[in-house]
Design a protein around this motif. Structure first.
Motif, PDB file in Angstrom:
ATOM      1  N   LEU A 115      38.129  78.031  -6.775  1.00 11.31           N
ATOM      2  CA  LEU A 115      37.535  77.128  -5.800  1.00 11.31           C
ATOM      3  C   LEU A 115      38.024  77.562  -4.429  1.00 11.31           C
ATOM      4  CD1 LEU A 115      38.213  73.724  -7.634  1.00 11.31           C
ATOM      5  CD2 LEU A 115      36.241  75.263  -7.880  1.00 11.31           C
ATOM      6  N   LEU A 116      37.122  78.074  -3.599  1.00  8.87           N
ATOM      7  CA  LEU A 116      37.497  78.657  -2.306  1.00  8.87           C
ATOM      8  C   LEU A 116      36.742  77.924  -1.199  1.00  8.87           C
ATOM      9  CD1 LEU A 116      37.294  82.417  -3.388  1.00  8.87           C
ATOM     10  CD2 LEU A 116      39.307  80.923  -3.390  1.00  8.87           C
ATOM     11  N   ASP A 117      37.439  77.013  -0.538  1.00 11.03           N
ATOM     12  CA  ASP A 117      36.813  76.156   0.467  1.00 11.03           C
ATOM     13  C   ASP A 117      36.882  76.802   1.847  1.00 11.03           C
ATOM     14  OD1 ASP A 117      35.553  73.921   1.487  1.00 11.03           O
ATOM     15  OD2 ASP A 117      37.372  72.713   1.614  1.00 11.03           O
ATOM     16  N   GLU A 118      35.712  77.078   2.410  1.00  8.78           N
ATOM     17  CA  GLU A 118      35.598  77.651   3.760  1.00  8.78           C
ATOM     18  C   GLU A 118      36.358  78.967   3.907  1.00  8.78           C
ATOM     19  OE1 GLU A 118      33.583  76.587   5.951  1.00  8.78           O
ATOM     20  OE2 GLU A 118      33.077  74.608   5.191  1.00  8.78           O
ATOM     21  N   VAL A 119      36.520  79.710   2.843  1.00 11.15           N
ATOM     22  CA  VAL A 119      37.311  80.939   2.929  1.00 11.15           C
ATOM     23  C   VAL A 119      36.577  82.032   3.688  1.00 11.15           C
ATOM     24  CG1 VAL A 119      36.495  81.870   0.722  1.00 11.15           C
ATOM     25  CG2 VAL A 119      38.746  82.512   1.572  1.00 11.15           C
ATOM     26  N   ALA A 120      35.243  82.114   3.568  1.00 15.57           N
ATOM     27  CA  ALA A 120      34.491  83.209   4.181  1.00 15.57           C
ATOM     28  C   ALA A 120      34.493  83.136   5.700  1.00 15.57           C
ATOM     29  CB  ALA A 120      33.052  83.202   3.658  1.00 15.57           C
ATOM     30  N   ALA A 121      34.575  81.939   6.254  1.00 12.18           N
ATOM     31  CA  ALA A 121      34.489  81.771   7.706  1.00 12.18           C
ATOM     32  C   ALA A 121      35.659  82.408   8.434  1.00 12.18           C
ATOM     33  CB  ALA A 121      34.416  80.284   8.044  1.00 12.18           C
ATOM     34  N   HIS A 122      36.763  82.662   7.739  1.00 11.09           N
ATOM     35  CA  HIS A 122      37.967  83.203   8.383  1.00 11.09           C
ATOM     36  C   HIS A 122      38.126  84.705   8.165  1.00 11.09           C
ATOM     37  CE1 HIS A 122      39.434  79.143   9.280  1.00 11.09           C
ATOM     38  NE2 HIS A 122      39.001  78.816   8.072  1.00 11.09           N
ATOM     39  N   LEU A 123      37.114  85.339   7.557  1.00  9.45           N
ATOM     40  CA  LEU A 123      37.209  86.762   7.263  1.00  9.45           C
ATOM     41  C   LEU A 123      36.108  87.525   7.981  1.00  9.45           C
ATOM     42  CD1 LEU A 123      37.714  86.505   3.385  1.00  9.45           C
ATOM     43  CD2 LEU A 123      39.492  86.754   5.132  1.00  9.45           C
ATOM     44  N   ASP A 124      36.421  88.777   8.368  1.00  7.32           N
ATOM     45  CA  ASP A 124      35.361  89.604   8.929  1.00  7.32           C
ATOM     46  C   ASP A 124      34.462  90.090   7.797  1.00  7.32           C
ATOM     47  OD1 ASP A 124      36.569  91.863   7.693  1.00  7.32           O
ATOM     48  OD2 ASP A 124      37.796  92.256   9.465  1.00  7.32           O
ATOM     49  N   GLU A 125      33.368  90.753   8.163  1.00  6.63           N
ATOM     50  CA  GLU A 125      32.369  91.117   7.167  1.00  6.63           C
ATOM     51  C   GLU A 125      32.931  92.042   6.086  1.00  6.63           C
ATOM     52  OE1 GLU A 125      27.775  92.838   6.916  1.00  6.63           O
ATOM     53  OE2 GLU A 125      28.787  92.614   8.846  1.00  6.63           O
ATOM     54  N   ASP A 126      33.786  92.992   6.487  1.00  5.63           N
ATOM     55  CA  ASP A 126      34.350  93.923   5.506  1.00  5.63           C
ATOM     56  C   ASP A 126      35.228  93.196   4.489  1.00  5.63           C
ATOM     57  OD1 ASP A 126      33.071  96.045   6.660  1.00  5.63           O
ATOM     58  OD2 ASP A 126      34.803  96.711   7.835  1.00  5.63           O
ATOM     59  N   ARG A 127      36.061  92.282   4.975  1.00 10.16           N
ATOM     60  CA  ARG A 127      36.948  91.563   4.060  1.00 10.16           C
ATOM     61  C   ARG A 127      36.172  90.570   3.202  1.00 10.16           C
ATOM     62  NH1 ARG A 127      42.889  90.754   6.561  1.00 10.16           N
ATOM     63  NH2 ARG A 127      43.772  92.639   5.653  1.00 10.16           N
ATOM     64  N   ARG A 128      35.121  89.980   3.752  1.00 16.04           N
ATOM     65  CA  ARG A 128      34.280  89.109   2.923  1.00 16.04           C
ATOM     66  C   ARG A 128      33.685  89.917   1.776  1.00 16.04           C
ATOM     67  NH1 ARG A 128      32.318  86.706   7.869  1.00 16.04           N
ATOM     68  NH2 ARG A 128      30.406  87.949   7.755  1.00 16.04           N
ATOM     69  N   GLY A 129      33.181  91.104   2.093  1.00 21.63           N
ATOM     70  CA  GLY A 129      32.622  91.959   1.053  1.00 21.63           C
ATOM     71  C   GLY A 129      33.650  92.337   0.019  1.00 21.63           C
ATOM     72  N   ALA A 130      34.876  92.639   0.481  1.00 12.55           N
ATOM     73  CA  ALA A 130      35.945  93.012  -0.447  1.00 12.55           C
ATOM     74  C   ALA A 130      36.310  91.843  -1.360  1.00 12.55           C
ATOM     75  CB  ALA A 130      37.174  93.471   0.335  1.00 12.55           C
ATOM     76  N   LEU A 131      36.313  90.634  -0.812  1.00 13.60           N
ATOM     77  CA  LEU A 131      36.607  89.446  -1.615  1.00 13.60           C
ATOM     78  C   LEU A 131      35.548  89.253  -2.691  1.00 13.60           C
ATOM     79  CD1 LEU A 131      38.138  86.815  -2.212  1.00 13.60           C
ATOM     80  CD2 LEU A 131      36.767  85.716  -0.413  1.00 13.60           C
ATOM     81  N   TYR A 132      34.282  89.365  -2.305  1.00  9.23           N
ATOM     82  CA  TYR A 132      33.214  89.176  -3.287  1.00  9.23           C
ATOM     83  C   TYR A 132      33.257  90.266  -4.360  1.00  9.23           C
ATOM     84  CZ  TYR A 132      31.470  86.266   0.553  1.00  9.23           C
ATOM     85  OH  TYR A 132      31.345  85.349   1.555  1.00  9.23           O
ATOM     86  N   ASP A 133      33.553  91.496  -3.942  1.00  5.60           N
ATOM     87  CA  ASP A 133      33.647  92.595  -4.916  1.00  5.60           C
ATOM     88  C   ASP A 133      34.738  92.320  -5.943  1.00  5.60           C
ATOM     89  OD1 ASP A 133      31.604  93.946  -3.656  1.00  5.60           O
ATOM     90  OD2 ASP A 133      32.918  95.356  -2.600  1.00  5.60           O
ATOM     91  N   GLU A 134      35.879  91.809  -5.472  1.00  5.76           N
ATOM     92  CA  GLU A 134      36.987  91.565  -6.389  1.00  5.76           C
ATOM     93  C   GLU A 134      36.661  90.407  -7.334  1.00  5.76           C
ATOM     94  OE1 GLU A 134      41.668  91.747  -6.884  1.00  5.76           O
ATOM     95  OE2 GLU A 134      40.764  92.227  -4.962  1.00  5.76           O
ATOM     96  N   ILE A 135      36.016  89.363  -6.822  1.00  3.42           N
ATOM     97  CA  ILE A 135      35.632  88.235  -7.673  1.00  3.42           C
ATOM     98  C   ILE A 135      34.689  88.698  -8.773  1.00  3.42           C
ATOM     99  CG2 ILE A 135      34.278  86.100  -7.701  1.00  3.42           C
ATOM    100  CD1 ILE A 135      35.433  85.519  -4.887  1.00  3.42           C
ATOM    101  N   VAL A 136      33.690  89.495  -8.403  1.00  5.09           N
ATOM    102  CA  VAL A 136      32.713  89.990  -9.376  1.00  5.09           C
ATOM    103  C   VAL A 136      33.393  90.932 -10.366  1.00  5.09           C
ATOM    104  CG1 VAL A 136      30.632  91.370  -9.679  1.00  5.09           C
ATOM    105  CG2 VAL A 136      30.741  89.659  -7.854  1.00  5.09           C
ATOM    106  N   SER A 137      34.285  91.790  -9.870  1.00  3.66           N
ATOM    107  CA  SER A 137      34.993  92.720 -10.743  1.00  3.66           C
ATOM    108  C   SER A 137      35.833  91.978 -11.779  1.00  3.66           C
ATOM    109  CB  SER A 137      35.882  93.644  -9.912  1.00  3.66           C
ATOM    110  OG  SER A 137      36.646  94.494 -10.723  1.00  3.66           O
TER     111      SER A 137
END
Length: 363
Positions: free
Chosen positions: A299-321
């Protein structure tokens, strides 16, 4: 490796939601809507299928939709440990929260044996600079994810300590009143400390490897109380003067260091502190996936708003992985563009003070 997941979620008179029914397919979910629309309330509902008071640490009456205040109920079906399960939790006005697992009355602690849920919310952004109590809660949530019995141990310890503190406040000096309570505290306290240390060691092993988020080195900051029973007995005079127990795992603190820089977390920038928290949540999830064969629900509340685009992508990649089901909130769909083709979008809106699910669609 499949993840544990929420399949369905039903809410009745919970926070801003009079009634809501959602279906999930195990993929990451982006909950989109304006501030105050009720997105975080959905995350909080899911968090109550984990032992404890949920991600806001609220009392049961606080969950009830206003102004009706007629009580509330949550129901979910989950892909859990050992297969599919149906979980329910609810409370009548002024009453304690109740739990059912597969139609049978159960304890909150039993939820941890069915599904594992981790969360990161904006209030945790100050974790490294606030009082030690918040860090202990964070530590114990991590520990609980590995050792479901940790919740019951903590309750045993806290009840015995409350009773001991009552004796101290009443200035009772007869040692016979203390013996049994201190034995309970020492036994439960030793196991609590052992569980915490094991959890940190497990997080450390899962924090290796390439990642877009900085590694944090964790350590317990605690007095030398290898024999807590003796420490409690020897400390009674001091505790009588203070009116409370001054020795034990309830005094432990959690220290973190930005590993590569060698800088304590409380001296890092705001952005670095947030990145360290994300790193720890992901390490916790990786460790659980390795240990139990399933990634936990995130459960990640408002986590994307504090990350730049590269780190948002890295977070999503790790979640999917990881194969994890992550429920994330944000004010706009653009924040979740990096999930393209790999998740679902649920729009939440406010209609005259009542939350509504506007649509559910693929990202």
């Amino acid at each position: 490796m499949g993840g544990l997941s929420i399949k369905t979620l039903s809410l009745s008179h919970f926070r801003s939601h009079r009634s809501a029914n959602l279906d999930f397919d195990g993929r990451p979910v982006a909950l989109i809507g304006a501030n105050g629309a009720g997105k975080t309330n959905l995350l909080e509902a899911v968090s109550l299928f984990s032992p404890g008071r949920g991600l806001r640490r609220a009392s049961p009456d606080d969950f009830s939709k206003r102004p009706e205040s007629i009580g509330w109920k949550l129901r979910t079906t989950v892909v859990g440990l050992g297969g599919d399960h149906e979980l329910e939790t609810w409370a009548e006005p002024g009453e304690a929260r109740q739990v059912r697992v597969d139609g049978k009355a159960a304890t909150q602690a039993s939820l941890g044996r069915v599904i594992r849920i981790l969360w990161l919310v904006p209030s945790m952004d100050r974790l490294w600079i606030e009082a030690a109590e918040g860090r202990r809660r964070f530590l114990d949530r991590m520990t609980l994810s590995f050792a479901p019995d940790h919740a019951e141990l903590s309750l045993t310890y806290e009840k015995a300590m409350r009773d001991r503190n009552r004796l101290l406040k009443d200035q009772i000096v007869d040692p016979h009143w203390y013996t049994a309570l201190e034995s309970q505290m020492a036994e439960a306290g030793a196991q609590i400390t052992q569980n915490r240390r094991a959890a940190l060691a497990r997080i450390a092993r899962a924090s290796t490897g390439d990642t877009a988020f900085p590694r944090a080195t964790l350590a317990l900051s605690e007095p030398d109380e290898s024999d807590l029973l003796t420490a409690l007995a020897d400390g009674r005079r001091r505790d009588l003067a203070a009116g409370r127990t001054l020795a034990g795992p309830h005094r432990t603190d959690l220290a973190a260091v930005y590993t590569v820089k060698g800088v304590p977390a409380d001296q890092c920038s705001t952005g670095e502190q947030k990145a360290l928290l994300i790193s720890l949540i992901l390490a916790n999830a990786r460790a659980l996936a390795e240990d139990i064969g399933h990634a936990p629900v995130l459960l990640l509340d408002e986590v994307a708003a504090h990350l730049d685009e590269d780190r948002r992508g890295a977070l999503y990649d790790e979640i999917v992985s990881l194969g994890a089901q992550a429920l994330m909130t944000g004010t706009e769909a653009e924040l979740f563009r990096g999930l393209s083709g790999r998740g679902r979008l649920i729009r939440v809106s406010d209609a005259g003070g009542q939350s509504q699910i506007s649509s559910q669609e693929d990202i």
